[in-house]
Write an enzyme that holds these catalytic residues in place. Structure first.
Site, mmCIF file in Angstrom:
data_model
loop_
_atom_site.group_PDB
_atom_site.id
_atom_site.type_symbol
_atom_site.label_atom_id
_atom_site.label_comp_id
_atom_site.label_asym_id
_atom_site.label_seq_id
_atom_site.Cartn_x
_atom_site.Cartn_y
_atom_site.Cartn_z
ATOM 1 N N GLU A 94 16.187 -47.633 91.772
ATOM 2 C CA GLU A 94 15.986 -47.080 90.441
ATOM 3 C C GLU A 94 14.700 -47.674 89.870
ATOM 4 O O GLU A 94 14.504 -48.894 89.978
ATOM 5 C CB GLU A 94 17.158 -47.417 89.498
ATOM 6 C CG GLU A 94 17.011 -46.686 88.172
ATOM 7 C CD GLU A 94 18.207 -46.879 87.227
ATOM 8 O OE1 GLU A 94 19.165 -47.569 87.611
ATOM 9 O OE2 GLU A 94 18.154 -46.336 86.134
ATOM 10 N N GLY A 138 18.310 -57.263 85.582
ATOM 11 C CA GLY A 138 19.553 -58.036 85.666
ATOM 12 C C GLY A 138 20.401 -57.694 86.878
ATOM 13 O O GLY A 138 20.905 -58.571 87.576
ATOM 14 N N ALA A 139 20.574 -56.393 87.124
ATOM 15 C CA ALA A 139 21.430 -55.965 88.231
ATOM 16 C C ALA A 139 21.259 -54.469 88.427
ATOM 17 O O ALA A 139 20.647 -53.798 87.597
ATOM 18 C CB ALA A 139 22.892 -56.279 87.924
ATOM 19 N N MET A 140 21.833 -53.969 89.523
ATOM 20 C CA MET A 140 21.680 -52.541 89.811
ATOM 21 C C MET A 140 22.992 -51.971 90.339
ATOM 22 O O MET A 140 23.603 -52.525 91.250
ATOM 23 C CB MET A 140 20.537 -52.355 90.825
ATOM 24 C CG MET A 140 20.300 -50.938 91.239
ATOM 25 S SD MET A 140 19.780 -49.902 89.831
ATOM 26 C CE MET A 140 20.513 -48.356 90.317
ATOM 27 N N GLU A 141 23.355 -50.808 89.781
ATOM 28 C CA GLU A 141 24.682 -50.230 89.995
ATOM 29 C C GLU A 141 24.810 -49.354 91.233
ATOM 30 O O GLU A 141 25.656 -48.441 91.252
ATOM 31 C CB GLU A 141 25.057 -49.401 88.759
ATOM 32 C CG GLU A 141 24.238 -48.107 88.562
ATOM 33 C CD GLU A 141 23.053 -48.226 87.610
ATOM 34 O OE1 GLU A 141 22.548 -49.353 87.447
ATOM 35 O OE2 GLU A 141 22.623 -47.211 87.056
ATOM 36 N N ASN A 142 24.028 -49.576 92.288
ATOM 37 C CA ASN A 142 24.097 -48.740 93.488
ATOM 38 C C ASN A 142 25.555 -48.472 93.883
ATOM 39 O O ASN A 142 26.399 -49.353 93.841
ATOM 40 C CB ASN A 142 23.415 -49.453 94.659
ATOM 41 C CG ASN A 142 22.101 -50.067 94.262
ATOM 42 O OD1 ASN A 142 21.219 -49.375 93.811
ATOM 43 N ND2 ASN A 142 22.003 -51.390 94.388
ATOM 44 N N HIS A 195 29.125 -54.133 83.055
ATOM 45 C CA HIS A 195 28.156 -53.044 82.840
ATOM 46 C C HIS A 195 27.911 -52.273 84.147
ATOM 47 O O HIS A 195 28.009 -51.044 84.167
ATOM 48 C CB HIS A 195 26.849 -53.641 82.310
ATOM 49 C CG HIS A 195 25.761 -52.643 82.074
ATOM 50 N ND1 HIS A 195 25.487 -52.115 80.838
ATOM 51 C CD2 HIS A 195 24.880 -52.065 82.919
ATOM 52 C CE1 HIS A 195 24.490 -51.260 80.933
ATOM 53 N NE2 HIS A 195 24.095 -51.206 82.191
ATOM 54 N N GLU A 196 27.639 -52.996 85.210
ATOM 55 C CA GLU A 196 27.343 -52.308 86.482
ATOM 56 C C GLU A 196 28.594 -51.585 86.985
ATOM 57 O O GLU A 196 28.511 -50.488 87.515
ATOM 58 C CB GLU A 196 26.833 -53.295 87.541
ATOM 59 C CG GLU A 196 25.613 -54.100 87.130
ATOM 60 C CD GLU A 196 24.487 -53.309 86.504
ATOM 61 O OE1 GLU A 196 24.258 -52.153 86.911
ATOM 62 O OE2 GLU A 196 23.834 -53.848 85.583
ATOM 63 N N HIS A 246 29.117 -48.317 85.193
ATOM 64 C CA HIS A 246 28.187 -47.267 85.644
ATOM 65 C C HIS A 246 28.813 -46.397 86.742
ATOM 66 O O HIS A 246 28.337 -45.286 86.973
ATOM 67 C CB HIS A 246 26.915 -47.884 86.219
ATOM 68 C CG HIS A 246 25.798 -48.048 85.228
ATOM 69 N ND1 HIS A 246 25.436 -47.076 84.328
ATOM 70 C CD2 HIS A 246 24.926 -49.087 85.014
ATOM 71 C CE1 HIS A 246 24.406 -47.493 83.605
ATOM 72 N NE2 HIS A 246 24.078 -48.713 83.999
HETATM 73 N N1 HT7 Z 1 20.300 -49.212 85.974
HETATM 74 C C1 HT7 Z 1 19.704 -50.448 86.333
HETATM 75 C C2 HT7 Z 1 18.242 -50.405 86.071
HETATM 76 C C3 HT7 Z 1 17.443 -51.297 86.943
HETATM 77 C C4 HT7 Z 1 16.088 -51.134 87.147
HETATM 78 C C5 HT7 Z 1 15.194 -50.226 86.654
HETATM 79 C C6 HT7 Z 1 13.860 -50.359 87.049
HETATM 80 C C7 HT7 Z 1 13.446 -51.349 87.890
HETATM 81 C C8 HT7 Z 1 14.377 -52.274 88.370
HETATM 82 C C9 HT7 Z 1 15.696 -52.150 87.985
HETATM 83 N N2 HT7 Z 1 16.768 -52.918 88.288
HETATM 84 C C10 HT7 Z 1 17.824 -52.360 87.640
HETATM 85 C C11 HT7 Z 1 20.282 -51.604 85.643
HETATM 86 C C12 HT7 Z 1 21.323 -51.294 84.660
HETATM 87 O O1 HT7 Z 1 21.043 -50.823 83.576
HETATM 88 O O2 HT7 Z 1 22.470 -51.457 84.931
HETATM 89 ZN ZN ZN Z 2 22.782 -49.955 83.045
#
Ligand code: HT7
Ligand code: ZN
Length: 874
Positions: free
Chosen positions: A122, A262-266, A298-299, A302
């Site tokens: 993302e 912070g984190a990513m919701e893959n 939060h993740e 998502h």
């Molecule tokens: N949805 C995620 C967004 C995010 C992101 C965007 C751009 C570059 C790096 C990134 N890492 C995570 C995080 C969230 O809102 O949960």
């Molecule tokens: Zn988010």
């Protein structure tokens, strides 16, 4: 770089039914072989369009269409795209490319962190992995095969379920993962490395067992328990509060040290910044525990608000982020003290988001254009976006809002949709006309609501007048009146809410008033005496509300308002008045004198029996210098700092005995406990310690030293270290800083705190220290956490020294931004923001800031920085 416009959205020309990915992992020469099953989109508005695939920094090895090799004559290749002008209506495209994860310092796409492979797709990272229509409205089923050296990368993970694994020749092995849920490419993830898992499980409401796995480096195995506990709580909460059940059989989280956010919701495989998932009481503070709980939730949330129902395009980003932030806020409110959670959210919104909305990068919750989407992961999209959804919930009421959410999830499951689709569900279930409400998504800027009240003793009426205006923002000179929900009550002399009667209508004791016009008045009847209005309870709308309260009325609301948030806010308003008058005295060259009303309000707070230590701790905090600055059209950084310091030391000296008693009452040598009551006691005790040390009395410093040495948890240790390191005499904190680094040099996250404490030291020696610390072995410009801990901390938490009149802070920041422009554009364009906020500064500083922005502009800028600098200098 050219902007992209919301108004130009077109449905995709092609859809991807299936995608098979095969990764042959190698640090500098990873091969990615993809097989895409493509079909023309029946919903496309134009016929015979070419196939356009996004791709960046990819080396083409081979291309085949339906098994036939393509030559350079068959396609066009630009910096950003691969275009195939002539393709059938339905076909299979096989693409082999080579990428270089080791030298990917932007941390987008596939990169290496501590030697392990991980991805961040993302918003537009997938195009750095292979050629693909990298847009969120193309949903496809992914199968991923990963091949790597078994001894270096024993763990191979991707989205969905593991369907095959095994050994290969030459010490290699493979794993194959299949995700049954169609998803956009931004939710793809791959992780490969030497990782270890802490495992757990969760039984869903329909009785399915979900395996939970938290993958970390071996030395972090003892820091996983809290995240897993939070995850299970979030899963249960989402079932109970939104009727959302988890869908796959496995949910994995991986902790990595190098991460932009912070984190990513893959889907099924979240990747987390280790700072947002690892927590253990000896090395992490209560605030860090709280952050882990909310980011994990939060993740997880998502999975429905973002993954099952996703965004049609990136202009709709707040559709998933605003709603998900609201959901994580509601969760945190249920897990902790709701009032304290709200106070902390609003403090942040009113300082940081309001500043964004008043600056050169101000944008609506749904922007109309962007150059680089990474620049739009902002407080406006996230936090103001959450406030907008919260207002919907206020307007509809909890039960109807839930019906709207249910309808949204049911109607759009498996689709990529828009903010309008979401609001239409809310309108449908409530019967409300929300057309005016949509302005919250399209209008930037913080609305100002001026409230005034007139009591008529003869008529026994009280007339409340509310006027709204939204200031102009870049590109939006004229604003329309918004629909603003103002939750309110009238507090009578006895300190209780008075039932409200307006033109024969009975309103009970609390009501959400809908302000729709530029000006509206409400006349309340049958009032024996002038009431004190309690307005915007719970901060029911993200606005600046002014009312000419007397100091007595504020002191009254501080103790009598039934709304916890407004009790706190009354205290903040009182402190604001007192510090603003000190600022005026300072500017006029007068001797400073603190308003005795503030001292007596504090004294009353300190002497009253402690019913809620968590709220008391918040009430004892003065407004920050950043929040104070927000109140002025022309900001006098130095006067604000002097005034704040004076208020701090005066109150500390006047009420030393009370602060000491409260400190002692809440200081305990018992074992650490995660219980809310223990967290609240630690918070209150440490707020008191900060007050005590503000006097610089030797006995107060001794207390801090003692706490530092005896602490059995990081909350206490770090609070004491900060007190010592922020003492006027720099030598006071020297010993503790040395002891701390000796104790924690092997823990990357704790070292972040060590850097931040020194960078935020509010004295002019801080910048030299920051410069020296860049050479420390634990520091790296390639690691975003370190950049945030040292450089951002100086720039954002040490305002008075960042804004030093000799421009040293500005020059330092510009140098760092130029360095990061090459390494990590996303981090560079976030870091530069404080330099762009020159409009409210004095002329001298304005010029100095602009000189540095112009210097940055001379560089060959990434799209990220280009967009921000252009907006600032416009
Ligand atoms: N949805 C995620 C967004 C995010 C992101 C965007 C751009 C570059 C790096 C990134 N890492 C995570 C995080 C969230 O809102 O949960
Ligand atoms: Zn988010």
């Amino acid at each position: 770089p050219q902007p992209i416009f919301l108004k130009n959205y077109l449905p995709p020309a092609f859809l991807v039914q299936q995608v098979h990915l095969n990764f042959l992992l190698d640090s500098t020469q990873t091969r990615v072989i993809s097989r895409l099953e493509l079909e023309r989109n029946p919903a496309s508005t134009q016929a015979n369009l070419p196939l356009e695939l996004d791709g960046q920094n990819l080396k083409i090895i081979n291309l085949q269409l339906n098994g036939q090799c393509l030559t350079e004559a068959d396609y066009q290749l630009t910096e950003q795209q691969l275009i195939l002008p002539q393709v059938p209506d339905s076909f299979v495209l096989e693409i082999e490319v080579e990428i270089d994860p080791l030298n990917n310092t932007a941390l987008e796409g596939l990169y290496q962190s501590s030697g392990n492979f991980c991805t961040q797709c993302e918003a537009e990272g997938f195009r750095r992995i292979t050629f693909y229509p990298d847009r969120p409205d193309i949903l496809s089923k992914f199968t991923t095969r990963i091949e790597a050296d078994k001894s270096r990368f024993p763990v191979l993970l991707s989205n969905g379920n593991l369907i095959a694994q095994g050994d290969l020749d030459n010490g290699k092995h493979f794993a194959e993962w299949q995700d049954p849920f169609p998803k956009p490419a931004y939710l793809f993830a791959l992780v490969a490395g030497n990782l270890h898992a802490v495992k757990d499980s969760f039984t869903t409401c329909s009785g399915r067992q979900v395996a939970l796995e938290l993958w970390v480096e071996e030395q972090n195995l003892h820091k996983c328990e809290h995240a897993l506990r939070s995850l299970k709580a979030a899963m249960q909460w989402d079932e109970e509060n939104y009727g959302r059940e988890y869908d796959l059989d496995i949910y994995m989280i991986v902790a990595v040290d190098d991460f932009n956010m912070g984190a990513m919701e893959n889907k099924g495989l979240n990747v987390f910044n280790s700072a947002c998932v690892l927590a253990e009481p000896k090395s992490e503070t209560d605030a860090a525990f709280n952050r882990v709980e909310s980011v994990v939730a939060h993740e997880y949330f998502h999975n429905w608000s973002g993954n099952r129902v996703t965004c049609r395009d990136w202009f709709q980003l707040s559709l998933k982020e605003g709603f998900t932030v609201l959901r994580d806020q509601q969760f945190s409110a249920d897990m902790n003290s709701a009032a304290v959670e709200r106070i902390q959210q609003v403090s942040m919104l009113r300082t940081a988001q309001f500043a964004e909305d008043a600056g050169p990068t101000a944008h609506p919750v749904r922007p109309e254009s962007y150059i680089e989407i990474n620049n739009f992961y902002t407080l406006t999209i996230y936090e103001k976006g959450a406030e907008v959804v919260r207002m919907l919930s206020e307007l509809l009421g909890k039960e109807t809002f839930r019906k709207g959410a249910d309808l949204y999830f049911a109607r759009f499951d498996g689709q990529a949709v828009t903010v309008d689709d979401f609001v239409a569900c809310m309108a449908e279930v409530s019967g409300l006309d929300l057309s005016q409400f949509m302005l919250w998504y399209s209008q930037a800027g913080t609305p100002e609501v001026a409230a005034s009240g007139v009591y008529n003793p003869t008529e026994k009426t009280y007339t409340l007048t509310l006027k709204q205006r939204t200031p102009a923002t870049p590109g939006q000179p004229v604003k329309q009146p918004l629909l603003i929900p103002i939750k309110m009550g009238l507090v009578g002399a006895a300190g209780v809410n008075i039932p409200m009667e307006v033109n024969g209508e009975f309103w009970s004791t609390e009501r959400v008033v809908q302000l729709k016009e530029a000006e509206q008045s409400f006349t309340f009847h049958h009032l024996e005496a002038e009431p004190v209005p309690s307005l915007l309870r719970g901060f029911s709308a993200p606005v600046k509300l002014s009312f000419d309260y007397s100091r007595e009325q504020l002191a009254f609301l501080m103790t009598n308002d039934s709304d916890g948030f407004n009790r706190w806010d009354a205290g903040q308003r009182l402190a604001l008045l007192a510090i603003q008058s000190l600022v005026a005295q300072q500017q006029a060259g007068e001797t400073l004198e603190l308003d005795p009303a503030l001292t007596s309000a504090y004294e009353k707070l300190l002497k009253a029996p402690v019913s809620d230590p968590a709220i008391l701790a918040e009430m004892l905090l003065l407004p920050s210098e950043a929040y104070l600055a927000e109140q002025y059209e022309q900001v006098d950084i130095d006067a604000i700092h002097q005034a704040s310091e004076f208020a701090r030391t005066s109150l500390a000296k006047a009420l030393y005995a009370e602060f000491l008693r409260l400190y002692q009452d809440h200081h305990s040598s018992a074992d650490w406990s995660p219980e809310a009551s223990a967290v609240a006691a630690r918070r209150l005790k440490n707020v008191c310690l900060t007050w005590l040390v503000a006097t610089e009395k030797p006995e107060a410093l001794q207390l801090a030293e003692q706490q530092f040495k005896q602490a059995n948890n990081m909350t206490d240790q770090l609070a004491a270290l900060t007190c010592l390191a922020h003492a006027k005499d720099a030598s006071v904190g020297k010993e503790a800083l040395e002891a701390f680094v000796k104790q924690w040099s092997q823990d990357a996250l704790v070292m972040d705190s060590w850097f931040s404490v020194q960078a935020s030291r509010p004295y002019p020696d801080a910048l030299d220290k920051v410069k020296t610390l860049q050479a420390h072995s634990a520091f790296s410009m390639k690691n975003p956490n370190k950049v945030r801990a040292l450089i951002s901390a100086f720039v954002n938490q040490n305002r008075v020294n960042f804004h030093a009149k000799d421009a040293s802070g500005y020059q330092f920041l510009a140098d760092k931004v130029i360095e990061l422009n090459q390494l990590n554009p996303q981090i560079a364009s976030r870091l530069v923001i404080p330099l762009t906020r020159f409009k409210r500064m004095d002329k001298v500083r304005q010029n100095l800031m602009k000189i540095e922005l112009e210097r940055i502009k001379q560089e060959k800028l990434s799209a990220d920085l280009f967009e921000v600098i252009e907006k600032a200098l416009q």
